[in-house]
Motif scaffolding. Structure first.
Motif, PDB file in Angstrom:
ATOM      1  N   GLY A   1       0.794  -1.140   0.095  1.00 51.00           N
ATOM      2  CA  GLY A   1      -0.120   0.100  -0.087  1.00 51.00           C
ATOM      3  C   GLY A   1       0.946   1.328  -0.079  1.00 51.00           C
ATOM      4  O   GLY A   1       0.260   2.346  -0.422  1.00 51.00           O
ATOM      5  N   ASP A   2       2.107   1.065   0.434  1.00 54.00           N
ATOM      6  CA  ASP A   2       3.107   2.238   0.338  1.00 54.00           C
ATOM      7  C   ASP A   2       3.303   2.800  -1.017  1.00 54.00           C
ATOM      8  O   ASP A   2       3.401   1.959  -1.932  1.00 54.00           O
ATOM      9  CB  ASP A   2       4.216   1.934   1.116  1.00 54.00           C
ATOM     10  N   THR A   3       3.500   4.117  -1.302  1.00 55.15           N
ATOM     11  CA  THR A   3       3.776   4.658  -2.462  1.00 55.15           C
ATOM     12  C   THR A   3       5.206   4.955  -2.588  1.00 55.15           C
ATOM     13  O   THR A   3       5.702   5.581  -1.596  1.00 55.15           O
ATOM     14  CB  THR A   3       2.884   5.743  -3.154  1.00 55.15           C
ATOM     15  N   LYS A   4       5.935   4.823  -3.728  1.00 57.89           N
ATOM     16  CA  LYS A   4       7.344   5.238  -3.674  1.00 57.89           C
ATOM     17  C   LYS A   4       7.289   6.922  -3.776  1.00 57.89           C
ATOM     18  O   LYS A   4       8.338   7.543  -3.464  1.00 57.89           O
ATOM     19  CB  LYS A   4       8.024   4.759  -5.151  1.00 57.89           C
ATOM     20  N   TYR A   5       6.153   7.419  -4.368  1.00 59.00           N
ATOM     21  CA  TYR A   5       6.134   9.034  -4.250  1.00 59.00           C
ATOM     22  C   TYR A   5       4.966   9.462  -3.623  1.00 59.00           C
ATOM     23  O   TYR A   5       3.784   9.657  -3.991  1.00 59.00           O
ATOM     24  CB  TYR A   5       5.750   9.346  -5.911  1.00 59.00           C
ATOM     25  N   PRO A   6       5.100   9.470  -2.112  1.00 55.91           N
ATOM     26  CA  PRO A   6       3.933  10.013  -1.229  1.00 55.91           C
ATOM     27  C   PRO A   6       3.559  11.523  -1.623  1.00 55.91           C
ATOM     28  O   PRO A   6       2.562  11.746  -0.962  1.00 55.91           O
ATOM     29  CB  PRO A   6       4.750   9.959   0.033  1.00 55.91           C
TER      30      PRO A   6
END
Length: 87
Positions: A18-23
């Motif tokens: 669920g984490d994005t490399k580009y928050p």
């Protein structure tokens, strides 16, 4: 064949899908943009494709769906890719 050993009490790893490399995408409002400068080892086409996939994946998970526009840019003599939040 080797005998497999059943173990108890081993914790599950943290789920990072669920984490994005580009928050930064989650903080963008319509009309906002962000510039991603190219690094020496990066390729502009590969960077644009990576950002296109990241914005598409992020945008489809939002309600309502968010859209982005991505363009190659030369800004202050620095090559890179700019991402605009469309809607």
């Amino acid at each position: 064949m080797e005998t497999l050993k059943i173990e108890k009490g081993i914790p599950l790893p943290t789920d990072t899908r669920g984490d994005t490399k580009y928050p930064v995408f989650s903080n963008m409002e319509v009309g906002d943009s962000v510039f991603f400068p190219l690094t020496e080892e990066d390729n502009p086409k590969r960077m644009k494709n990576r950002l296109a996939q990241a914005t598409r994946t992020y945008g489809k998970k939002q309600t309502p769906e968010k859209h982005f526009i991505i363009r190659y840019r030369l800004e202050n003599e620095i090559s890179g890719v700019r991402v605009w939040r469309k809607d």
